[in-house]
Design a protein around this motif. Structure first.
Motif, short mmCIF file in Angstrom:
data_model
loop_
_atom_site.label_atom_id
_atom_site.label_comp_id
_atom_site.label_asym_id
_atom_site.label_seq_id
_atom_site.Cartn_x
_atom_site.Cartn_y
_atom_site.Cartn_z
N LEU A 93 0.83 -1.21 0.00
CA LEU A 93 0.00 0.00 0.00
C LEU A 93 0.87 1.26 0.00
O LEU A 93 0.56 2.23 -0.69
CB LEU A 93 -0.93 0.00 1.22
N VAL A 104 -2.79 -0.78 8.18
CA VAL A 104 -4.15 -1.24 7.89
C VAL A 104 -4.97 -1.28 9.18
O VAL A 104 -4.49 -1.72 10.22
CB VAL A 104 -4.10 -2.63 7.21
N THR A 236 -10.13 3.03 1.92
CA THR A 236 -10.79 1.80 2.34
C THR A 236 -10.39 0.66 1.41
O THR A 236 -10.07 0.89 0.25
CB THR A 236 -12.33 1.96 2.36
N LEU A 237 -10.43 -0.54 1.95
CA LEU A 237 -10.16 -1.73 1.14
C LEU A 237 -11.48 -2.42 0.78
O LEU A 237 -11.49 -3.53 0.28
CB LEU A 237 -9.24 -2.68 1.92
N VAL A 241 -11.36 -1.78 -4.02
CA VAL A 241 -10.44 -2.89 -3.70
C VAL A 241 -11.22 -4.20 -3.47
O VAL A 241 -10.67 -5.30 -3.60
CB VAL A 241 -9.52 -2.52 -2.50
N TYR A 247 -7.03 1.84 5.45
CA TYR A 247 -5.58 2.03 5.59
C TYR A 247 -5.28 3.51 5.69
O TYR A 247 -6.07 4.35 5.25
CB TYR A 247 -4.81 1.41 4.43
N CYS A 279 -6.74 -8.69 -0.27
CA CYS A 279 -6.35 -7.28 -0.44
C CYS A 279 -5.01 -7.17 -1.16
O CYS A 279 -4.83 -6.30 -2.04
CB CYS A 279 -6.27 -6.58 0.92
#
Ligand code: PMP
Length: 392
Positions: A93, A104, A236-237, A241, A247, A279
């Motif tokens: 990331l 995260v 956001t994941l 994502v 994160y 992720c």
């Protein structure tokens, strides 16, 4: 059991005013079409921008991780719940966001809460756009810092707030990158210039921009060429994502500080292997399959133009988040119900999520939709709107 009559009275009132929410369970996977009550509908309400919730690479990564590492992690990150894959995701990331480090959290919501509540004290001030997401508002409520709100995307009003804030130790400007109910983009270049002029920090919540804007979906900071000039990027994941989590990407100092002080990070169990591995794979997909983002934008432009050609009011939308503004609260729900009857799942959104008189049906197309599905959805919007006199 007795005891909650006071809550029931409030619920009854909501039912009378038409603001009581009921949950609508999906009986299928989250894709361009979903099954609700046994009926297949074109899905225009999810945040699954790139269709990654069902991407075979993510699903396979999840299965393999669960088989090898189990279903859960058994601990918070700071005790025994950091697996190598958590750190692998954070390294990825940080590289993706062009920052020194990343961390995260369990969700985008708790990321905003964790960051805002831990880095500000009563010596500081936080300056927030009036339409920022609820998680930013709640994060601000958890700090002892002074609070100022500037009018939505109004940089002159932001400058006023900065001028009034000279005496604080830290001035933190916080804004959504893309606003979730209108789909407009924050004026980040102007915000960054003001921040530099008045010695302020900038925090951007890119929940609706990660995977959507910028090179390979790196977000609004990259979209505007501002890499290295925005202090904190949150995201956001769970949206483009396609999985779950939040994160923060920033400097090593800020991340080290959050590991010590970020309460949702410290006191809540870490993500299971299946989530974390998916992720990681999602970031690989963003880098290796940029055509998904091209398809998302192509679909978004097609659908928005279709709505506008029909005469709908799509407000200030500049991204795949496209509201169809109808004004009246009850009408937005009737419109949504009719759309569903004819084969489209697009939720009505009314006060208090948006201002009174600004009720709407919010749409988000994804990279997964075919042009045929989108054309069919446009036909259904036209038919339903004519029946309700939204369109003549
Ligand atoms: N910030 C914004 C701008 C959002 O729209 C959302 C999602 N509703 C969040 C944060 C929270 O993200 P998550 O769903 O991962 O908690």
């Amino acid at each position: 059991m007795k005891g909650f009559e006071y809550l029931q009275a409030e619920l009854d009132e909501m039912k009378q005013q038409g603001t009581f929410r009921t949950l609508i369970p999906l009986e299928s996977d989250q894709a361009s079409r979903v099954v609700i009550d046994g009926k297949e509908l074109i899905q225009l309400s999810s945040n699954n921008y790139l269709g990654l919730t069902t991407h075979p690479r993510l699903v396979e990564a999840s299965i393999k991780a669960a088989e090898k590492f189990g279903a859960g992690t058994g601990s918070v990150r700071t005790i025994a719940g950091t697996f190598t894959m958590h750190e692998e995701l954070e390294t990825k990331l940080a590289e993706f966001k062009h920052t020194e480090a990343a961390l995260v959290f369990q969700s985008g919501f708790t990321t905003n809460q964790g960051v805002l509540s831990s880095i500000l004290t009563k010596e500081d001030v936080v300056i927030s756009d009036s339409l920022n997401h609820a998680s930013i508002i709640d994060g601000i409520r958890l700090t002892k810092a002074a609070r100022k709100v500037y009018n939505h995307v109004d940089v002159a009003d932001l400058e006023r707030a900065l001028k009034e804030s000279a005496d604080y130790r830290v001035r933190l400007i916080v804004t959504d990158g893309v606003f979730s109910m209108d789909g407009n983009i924050a004026p980040l270049p102007e915000i960054v210039e003001l921040a530099e002029k008045y010695d302020a920090l900038v925090m951007v919540d890119d929940a609706h921009a990660s995977g959507v804007l910028g090179q390979n979906g790196r977000g609004t900071v990259n979209h505007f060429g501002l890499d290295g000039r925005v202090h904190i990027q949150v995201g956001t994941l769970s949206k483009a994502v396609g999985v779950l989590g939040g994160y923060v990407a920033s400097t090593r100092t800020l991340i080290d500080y959050l590991i010590q002080k970020g309460r949702p990070f410290l006191f809540s169990t870490s993500h299971p292997p299946a989530v974390t591995a998916a992720c990681i794979e999602a970031i690989n997909v963003l880098i290796e399959e940029p055509e998904l983002i091209d398809k998302l934008w192509d679909n978004a432009k097609f659908f928005k133009k279709g709505l506008e050609d029909l005469g709908f009011d799509t407000g200030k939308s500049e991204t795949p988040v496209t509201p169809v503004i109808v004004g009246d609260e009850a009408l937005s729900h009737q419109f949504s119900d009719k759309l569903r009857e004819y084969g489209v799942f697009a939720q009505g959104i009314a006060f208090p999520t948006v201002a009174k008189g600004q009720a709407r049906v919010r749409t988000i197309v994804t990279a997964e939709h075919s042009k045929e599905e989108l054309q069919k959805a446009l036909d259904i919007f036209e038919k339903a709107a004519k029946e309700l006199n939204i369109l003549k």
